[in-house]
Write an enzyme that holds these catalytic residues in place. Structure first.
Site, short mmCIF file in Angstrom:
data_model
loop_
_atom_site.label_atom_id
_atom_site.label_comp_id
_atom_site.label_asym_id
_atom_site.label_seq_id
_atom_site.Cartn_x
_atom_site.Cartn_y
_atom_site.Cartn_z
N CYS A 106 1.46 -12.19 2.66
CA CYS A 106 0.46 -12.22 4.02
C CYS A 106 0.46 -13.77 4.45
O CYS A 106 0.32 -14.77 3.59
CB CYS A 106 -0.63 -11.64 3.55
SG CYS A 106 -2.03 -11.80 4.80
N CYS A 137 -6.35 -16.62 2.49
CA CYS A 137 -7.64 -16.26 1.64
C CYS A 137 -7.55 -16.82 0.25
O CYS A 137 -6.71 -16.26 -0.52
CB CYS A 137 -7.92 -14.75 1.92
SG CYS A 137 -7.72 -14.02 3.60
N CYS A 161 -6.88 -13.87 -2.67
CA CYS A 161 -6.18 -13.05 -2.77
C CYS A 161 -4.88 -13.24 -3.22
O CYS A 161 -4.17 -14.40 -3.18
CB CYS A 161 -5.75 -12.66 -1.10
SG CYS A 161 -5.14 -11.06 -0.91
N CYS A 198 -8.43 5.06 2.06
CA CYS A 198 -8.21 3.88 2.56
C CYS A 198 -6.86 3.07 2.20
O CYS A 198 -6.40 2.77 1.28
CB CYS A 198 -9.40 3.04 1.79
SG CYS A 198 -9.62 1.12 2.66
N CYS A 221 -9.56 5.75 6.18
CA CYS A 221 -9.97 4.28 6.55
C CYS A 221 -8.88 3.51 6.50
O CYS A 221 -7.83 3.65 5.79
CB CYS A 221 -10.99 4.18 5.49
SG CYS A 221 -11.41 2.12 5.40
N CYS A 268 -16.71 -0.46 8.30
CA CYS A 268 -16.86 -0.80 6.66
C CYS A 268 -16.60 -2.62 6.70
O CYS A 268 -15.64 -2.82 6.89
CB CYS A 268 -16.01 -0.12 5.98
SG CYS A 268 -15.66 -0.64 4.05
N ARG A 324 -21.01 0.18 -1.31
CA ARG A 324 -20.06 0.33 -2.09
C ARG A 324 -19.91 -0.86 -3.23
O ARG A 324 -19.60 -2.01 -2.86
CB ARG A 324 -18.78 0.54 -1.45
CG ARG A 324 -17.55 0.93 -2.46
CD ARG A 324 -16.28 1.20 -1.81
NE ARG A 324 -16.58 2.15 -0.81
CZ ARG A 324 -16.29 2.11 0.48
NH1 ARG A 324 -15.82 1.07 0.89
NH2 ARG A 324 -16.64 3.19 1.27
N1 SAM Z 1 -5.48 -7.99 4.99
C1 SAM Z 1 -6.68 -7.24 5.28
C2 SAM Z 1 -7.59 -8.03 5.51
O1 SAM Z 1 -7.98 -9.09 4.93
O2 SAM Z 1 -8.68 -7.84 6.28
C3 SAM Z 1 -6.93 -5.96 4.36
C4 SAM Z 1 -6.68 -6.17 3.00
S1 SAM Z 1 -7.93 -7.38 1.97
C5 SAM Z 1 -7.17 -7.51 0.27
C6 SAM Z 1 -9.41 -6.60 1.93
C7 SAM Z 1 -10.56 -7.04 1.30
O3 SAM Z 1 -10.47 -7.12 -0.15
C8 SAM Z 1 -10.76 -8.78 1.51
O4 SAM Z 1 -11.27 -9.04 2.76
C9 SAM Z 1 -11.69 -9.15 0.17
O5 SAM Z 1 -12.99 -8.97 0.66
C10 SAM Z 1 -11.26 -8.20 -0.78
N2 SAM Z 1 -10.56 -8.81 -1.81
C11 SAM Z 1 -9.42 -9.02 -1.65
N3 SAM Z 1 -8.69 -9.71 -2.82
C12 SAM Z 1 -9.67 -9.71 -3.68
C13 SAM Z 1 -10.21 -9.99 -5.12
N4 SAM Z 1 -9.39 -10.61 -5.86
N5 SAM Z 1 -11.26 -9.77 -5.54
C14 SAM Z 1 -12.33 -9.28 -4.95
N6 SAM Z 1 -12.12 -8.79 -3.79
C15 SAM Z 1 -10.93 -9.13 -2.89
C1 DTB Z 2 -12.94 -4.01 -0.06
O1 DTB Z 2 -13.92 -4.70 0.30
N1 DTB Z 2 -12.28 -3.88 -1.28
C2 DTB Z 2 -11.40 -3.33 -1.20
C3 DTB Z 2 -11.25 -2.77 0.19
N2 DTB Z 2 -12.36 -3.48 0.74
C4 DTB Z 2 -9.74 -2.87 0.86
C5 DTB Z 2 -9.93 -4.19 -1.53
C6 DTB Z 2 -10.45 -5.07 -2.78
C7 DTB Z 2 -8.94 -5.63 -3.31
C8 DTB Z 2 -9.21 -6.13 -4.65
C9 DTB Z 2 -7.89 -6.90 -5.11
C10 DTB Z 2 -6.60 -6.37 -5.14
O2 DTB Z 2 -6.62 -4.93 -5.38
O3 DTB Z 2 -5.55 -6.82 -4.84
FE1 SF4 Z 3 -3.84 -11.31 3.60
FE2 SF4 Z 3 -5.01 -10.97 1.43
FE3 SF4 Z 3 -6.27 -12.31 3.37
FE4 SF4 Z 3 -6.00 -9.59 3.69
S1 SF4 Z 3 -7.41 -10.69 2.26
S2 SF4 Z 3 -5.60 -11.35 5.23
S3 SF4 Z 3 -4.13 -9.56 2.59
S4 SF4 Z 3 -4.25 -13.03 2.28
#
Ligand code: SAM
Ligand code: DTB
Ligand code: SF4
Length: 334
Positions: free
Chosen positions: A68, A72, A75, A112, A143, A203, A275
């Site tokens: 990506c 973030c 992530c 989702c 979703c 959401c 959630r």
């Molecule tokens: N790329 C899209 C976005 O950022 O909107 C969708 C996927 S992203 C992984 C969805 C959400 O997962 C993020 O906004 C964040 O709040 C949560 N998330 C991602 N990595 C995480 C982590 N290591 N621990 C907890 N929550 C996480």
């Molecule tokens: C959200 O708030 N939590 C979910 C969903 N929206 C998409 C994602 C959690 C991701 C956790 C880290 C991972 O699995 O990579």
């Molecule tokens: Fe990309 Fe992860 Fe950020 Fe979603 S949360 S925009 S997958 S870097």
């Protein structure tokens, strides 16, 4: 102080008005109530709007993993950090539908689908539409979480019946730029407005344990509660520290503070599903039970989230049985 909190919470319970503005100061008074008092009030609000023994269950699938362009700091999927994750292309529709069928058999009512994108490209839209149509045909709610959406893209997904769109604000406006620099808090709110205006349910939530203050958490919830309409679904994630990411060594959030934040979310957004999202694997059953007492009424089931671990079916089935929680009935809107 206790008296003004009584007034505040009973007003929210009895007449939650969609246009009532919730101030940061009021929210902070509620957050700082004695723990027992806070949980009692959260329970009152919860019971005024939901069956307290019912829980909504969603299942996640990463339809496009890794690589990506966004940065973030939490992530595993960001190309900016050496997290060791293998990137893959957008999944085939048939595979997504086979996974959705398995999720349905495992008790999920909402599917989702998440993609590691800054935003979807026009060439992806037909495939996304086919995924939505296929999952809906299985009788599940749909979703998606695909990054930023334009009004046109939101309209197209709404037309084919996408039920929910997940897009998190992640933290307070003040702390946001410490976590993400490739898009702004304002960009996030714009996508949420595009999704809402298209008629898709929203959401939106965030993550606790990224080094933010208690005030940042309160401020995040106040922003969500004061959106033109509050999100139907509010995911509260506990940071899963990802080795190699910017937040790999962030200090874990205090469990009592976590429960307080859930209770505040319940009180400020009485009709929303709150959630208990990422990070349950590292939580004790007792902590999860306290979150349920505080008003959480939704979880992700299955042994993986997008890329990280989740407790898995056997553990969750046992926990739900021990707590006497039953699946929430599905009201398919379209
Ligand atoms: N790329 C899209 C976005 O950022 O909107 C969708 C996927 S992203 C992984 C969805 C959400 O997962 C993020 O906004 C964040 O709040 C949560 N998330 C991602 N990595 C995480 C982590 N290591 N621990 C907890 N929550 C996480
Ligand atoms: C959200 O708030 N939590 C979910 C969903 N929206 C998409 C994602 C959690 C991701 C956790 C880290 C991972 O699995 O990579
Ligand atoms: Fe990309 Fe992860 Fe950020 Fe979603 S949360 S925009 S997958 S870097």
């Amino acid at each position: 102080m206790a008296e003004s909190a009584t007034l505040l919470t009973s007003k929210i319970k009895d007449e939650p008005s969609l246009d009532a503005f919730i101030s940061f100061e009021d929210a902070k008074i509620i957050y700082n109530l004695p723990f027992n008092e806070l949980l009692f009030r959260a329970q009152q609000v919860h019971r005024a709007h939901f069956d307290p023994n019912a829980i909504q269950m969603s299942r996640l699938l990463s339809i496009k993993t890794g690589g990506c362009p966004e940065d973030c700091g939490y992530c595993s999927q960001s190309a900016h950090y050496p997290t060791g994750l293998k990137a893959s292309k957008l999944m085939e529709v048939e595979r997504v539908l086979a996974e959705a069928q398995k999720a349905k058999e495992g008790g999920a009512t909402r599917y989702c689908m998440g993609a590691a994108w800054r935003n979807p490209k026009e060439r992806d839209m037909d495939v996304l539409v086919a995924m939505i149509e296929g999952v809906k045909a299985l009788g599940m709610e749909t979703c998606m979480t695909l990054g930023m959406l334009t009004p046109e893209q939101s309209g197209r997904l709404a037309e084919v019946g996408l039920d929910y769109y997940n897009h998190n604000i992640d933290t307070s406006e003040r702390y946001y730029s410490e976590i993400i620099t490739t898009r702004t808090f304002e960009d996030r709110l714009e996508t949420l407005a595009n999704v809402r205006n298209a008629g898709i349910k929203v959401c939106a939530g965030g993550i606790l344990g990224m080094g933010e203050t208690v005030e940042d958490r309160i401020s995040m919830l106040v922003t969500l509660a004061n959106l033109p309409a509050p999100p139907e679904s509010v995911p509260i994630n506990r940071l899963i520290p990802i080795p190699g990411s910017k937040l790999a060594t962030a200090a874990p959030v205090d469990p009592i503070d976590f429960v307080r934040t859930i209770a505040l979310a319940r009180i400020l957004m009485p009709r929303s599903h709150v959630r208990l999202s990422a990070g349950r694997t590292e939580m004790s059953d007792e902590m999860q039970a306290l979150c349920v007492v505080a008003g959480a009424n939704s979880i992700f089931i299955g042994d993986t989230l997008l890329t990280a671990d989740n407790p898995g079916e056997d553990h969750d089935a046992a926990l739900l049985r021990r707590l006497g929680l039953t699946p929430m009935e599905l009201e398919l809107s379209r």
